[in-house]
Write a protein that holds these residues in place. Structure first.
Motif, short mmCIF file in Angstrom:
data_model
loop_
_atom_site.label_atom_id
_atom_site.label_comp_id
_atom_site.label_asym_id
_atom_site.label_seq_id
_atom_site.Cartn_x
_atom_site.Cartn_y
_atom_site.Cartn_z
N SER A 277 -6.54 -3.15 -8.27
CA SER A 277 -5.20 -3.37 -7.71
C SER A 277 -4.23 -3.61 -8.85
O SER A 277 -4.55 -4.30 -9.83
CB SER A 277 -5.20 -4.58 -6.77
OG SER A 277 -3.88 -4.89 -6.36
N THR B 116 -12.59 3.30 -8.32
CA THR B 116 -13.27 2.07 -7.91
C THR B 116 -13.47 2.03 -6.40
O THR B 116 -14.45 1.45 -5.92
CB THR B 116 -12.49 0.82 -8.36
OG1 THR B 116 -11.13 0.90 -7.90
CG2 THR B 116 -12.49 0.69 -9.88
N TYR B 117 -12.58 2.67 -5.65
CA TYR B 117 -12.78 2.78 -4.20
C TYR B 117 -14.06 3.56 -3.90
O TYR B 117 -14.88 3.15 -3.06
CB TYR B 117 -11.59 3.45 -3.53
CG TYR B 117 -11.90 3.96 -2.14
CD1 TYR B 117 -11.97 3.08 -1.06
CD2 TYR B 117 -12.15 5.31 -1.92
CE1 TYR B 117 -12.28 3.53 0.21
CE2 TYR B 117 -12.47 5.76 -0.64
CZ TYR B 117 -12.53 4.87 0.42
OH TYR B 117 -12.85 5.34 1.66
N TYR B 118 -14.25 4.70 -4.58
CA TYR B 118 -15.47 5.48 -4.36
C TYR B 118 -16.71 4.70 -4.80
O TYR B 118 -17.75 4.73 -4.14
CB TYR B 118 -15.40 6.81 -5.10
CG TYR B 118 -14.56 7.86 -4.40
CD1 TYR B 118 -14.75 8.12 -3.05
CD2 TYR B 118 -13.60 8.59 -5.08
CE1 TYR B 118 -13.98 9.09 -2.39
CE2 TYR B 118 -12.83 9.55 -4.44
CZ TYR B 118 -13.03 9.79 -3.09
OH TYR B 118 -12.28 10.74 -2.44
N SER C 149 0.83 -1.19 0.00
CA SER C 149 0.00 0.00 0.00
C SER C 149 0.87 1.24 0.00
O SER C 149 1.58 1.51 0.97
CB SER C 149 -0.92 0.00 1.23
OG SER C 149 -1.71 1.17 1.26
N GLN D 76 -17.08 1.47 -4.74
CA GLN D 76 -17.33 0.48 -3.70
C GLN D 76 -17.94 1.12 -2.45
O GLN D 76 -18.84 0.58 -1.83
CB GLN D 76 -16.05 -0.26 -3.33
CG GLN D 76 -16.28 -1.40 -2.35
CD GLN D 76 -15.02 -1.95 -1.77
OE1 GLN D 76 -14.36 -1.31 -0.96
NE2 GLN D 76 -14.64 -3.16 -2.18
N LYS D 77 -17.43 2.30 -2.09
CA LYS D 77 -17.94 3.00 -0.91
C LYS D 77 -19.44 3.26 -1.04
O LYS D 77 -20.21 2.98 -0.11
CB LYS D 77 -17.20 4.31 -0.71
CG LYS D 77 -17.73 5.16 0.44
CD LYS D 77 -17.03 6.49 0.51
CE LYS D 77 -17.56 7.34 1.67
NZ LYS D 77 -18.99 7.65 1.55
N THR E 243 -15.43 -4.25 -7.16
CA THR E 243 -14.10 -4.68 -6.71
C THR E 243 -13.12 -3.54 -6.89
O THR E 243 -13.04 -2.95 -7.97
CB THR E 243 -13.62 -5.91 -7.51
OG1 THR E 243 -14.54 -6.98 -7.33
CG2 THR E 243 -12.23 -6.34 -7.04
N VAL E 244 -12.39 -3.20 -5.84
CA VAL E 244 -11.42 -2.12 -5.92
C VAL E 244 -10.21 -2.58 -6.74
O VAL E 244 -9.69 -3.68 -6.55
CB VAL E 244 -10.98 -1.67 -4.51
CG1 VAL E 244 -9.89 -0.61 -4.60
CG2 VAL E 244 -12.17 -1.13 -3.74
N TYR F 158 -17.89 7.08 -10.98
CA TYR F 158 -17.87 7.06 -9.53
C TYR F 158 -18.67 8.20 -8.91
O TYR F 158 -19.10 8.11 -7.75
CB TYR F 158 -16.43 7.17 -9.00
CG TYR F 158 -15.86 8.57 -9.07
CD1 TYR F 158 -16.01 9.45 -8.00
CD2 TYR F 158 -15.22 9.03 -10.21
CE1 TYR F 158 -15.51 10.75 -8.07
CE2 TYR F 158 -14.72 10.31 -10.29
CZ TYR F 158 -14.87 11.16 -9.21
OH TYR F 158 -14.40 12.45 -9.29
N TYR G 289 -7.67 3.02 -8.99
CA TYR G 289 -7.84 2.64 -7.59
C TYR G 289 -8.84 3.55 -6.89
O TYR G 289 -9.77 3.09 -6.23
CB TYR G 289 -6.50 2.67 -6.87
CG TYR G 289 -6.62 2.49 -5.37
CD1 TYR G 289 -6.86 1.23 -4.82
CD2 TYR G 289 -6.51 3.59 -4.51
CE1 TYR G 289 -6.99 1.07 -3.44
CE2 TYR G 289 -6.64 3.43 -3.14
CZ TYR G 289 -6.89 2.17 -2.61
OH TYR G 289 -7.02 2.02 -1.26
N MET G 290 -8.66 4.87 -7.01
CA MET G 290 -9.52 5.81 -6.30
C MET G 290 -10.95 5.80 -6.81
O MET G 290 -11.90 5.85 -6.03
CB MET G 290 -8.94 7.22 -6.38
CG MET G 290 -7.70 7.45 -5.53
SD MET G 290 -7.98 7.17 -3.76
CE MET G 290 -9.31 8.34 -3.43
#
Length: 326
Positions: free
Chosen positions: A297, A273-275, A35, A277-278, A294-295, A206, A270-271
């Motif tokens: 990687s 897909t993170y949002y 990370s 997922q959130k 899925t976030v 997103y 990454y960012m």
């Protein structure tokens, strides 16, 4: 009649609660997670630690033998070592990436042949920008008539990277309040939630188009552009304290710190897909639950993210402003 109603309710209660007992899964070997988001001209720091599925019973341990980075432009290799106050954060004072560097990280685990690895490229340019306007708007949350709040907004303009391929960007805002007329006390700098009407951002997957009534906006806004030969204008609104009544509302004096980053594709993926997922996890009790996400990687043989950016930040002083709601 009372008994006829009570019996179905009792049956529903026992049927709804008839779940099987939870049992932990079998013992599994954890993955190694890397990370790090890193930038040019700063010492590289990377978190390397084992991760395991939440319902695994007593995971086996991993022994990290070494962590190294490779500068692909020069083929130089550097060993990273755990920081003195953290066994999972690896660094080296001699590893300071530069713009356009291609950096590979490899983490070796005892008993496993292939390293956990990731590679990313530091973006070349720093995105220069300037603030062109600040505003204040009185809002009625979710169209209700019984409450009014005030929300400041700003507009900045910047020239994107003049490359033929797609460029990716992120910006976020930090606010330090100084009070207004000694009514509000000093508040430390912190990131604030953002909203925008700029189509370059609202068109992104997103960005929440139908937020729940209590949903906050993202803490950063990401977008991409290609073959843009003119400057780009971005508007955003942000949160601060405010005081007043239905006749007059105002926000305190504050510093508005804007950081604009040119980011790598891996960082952007990454960012965003993170949002996604959130918001999928948070759900939306008006529009329904989104599909699971899925976030992203870019780590091989493991999990996590290793992503680069280049940034420029500027602080603007915004004087206290007031508005009379209509």
């Amino acid at each position: 009649m009372k008994n006829k109603i009570l019996l179905p309710l009792i049956l529903i209660h026992f049927v709804a609660c008839d779940y099987p007992l939870f049992t932990a899964g079998e013992t599994k070997v954890p993955e190694l997670a890397i990370s790090a988001t890193f930038t040019a001209d700063s010492v590289l720091r990377v978190k390397v630690e084992p991760v395991v599925n939440a319902f695994t019973n007593q995971p086996e341990m991993l022994q990290i033998e070494k962590v190294k980075v490779i500068d692909r432009r020069t083929d130089q290799e550097f060993l990273l070592h755990p920081e003195s106050d953290s066994s999972s954060v690896y660094t080296s004072a001699g590893v300071i990436p530069a713009a356009a560097d291609v950096i590979t990280i490899e983490a070796y685990v005892k008993g496993i042949d292939n390293p956990v690895a990731a590679t990313d490229t530091v973006p070349v340019g720093k995105p220069f920008f300037r603030l062109v306007d600040t505003r204040l708007t009185a809002c009625k949350p979710y169209g209700l008539d019984d409450d009014i709040y005030v929300r400041p907004s700003a507009v900045f303009r910047f020239m994107p990277n003049q490359k033929k391929q797609v460029s990716y960007y992120e910006f976020f805002v930090k606010v330090t309040e100084y009070g207004a007329g000694a009514t509000l006390s000093y508040r430390e700098i912190e990131r604030v939630y953002l909203e925008t009407t700029s189509s370059l951002i609202t068109a992104e997957d997103y960005y929440p188009s139908n937020p729940a009534v209590d949903e906050l906006g993202p803490l950063s806004l990401l977008f991409k552009c290609k073959d843009v030969n003119d400057s780009i204008t971005i508007d955003f609104s942000y949160d601060t304290s405010f005081i007043g009544d239905l006749d007059s509302l105002y926000v305190p004096d504050h510093d508005l710190r804007i950081e604009l980053r040119e980011v790598s594709y891996s960082y952007y993926r990454y960012m965003t897909t993170y949002y996604c997922q959130k918001y999928a996890i948070d759900g939306n009790y008006i529009y329904g639950m989104p599909a699971p996400v899925t976030v992203y990687s870019n780590v091989e043989n493991g999990a996590g993210i290793f992503a680069a950016y280049n940034s420029l930040s500027t602080t603007f002083y915004v004087k206290a402003k007031g508005i009379r709601p209509q």
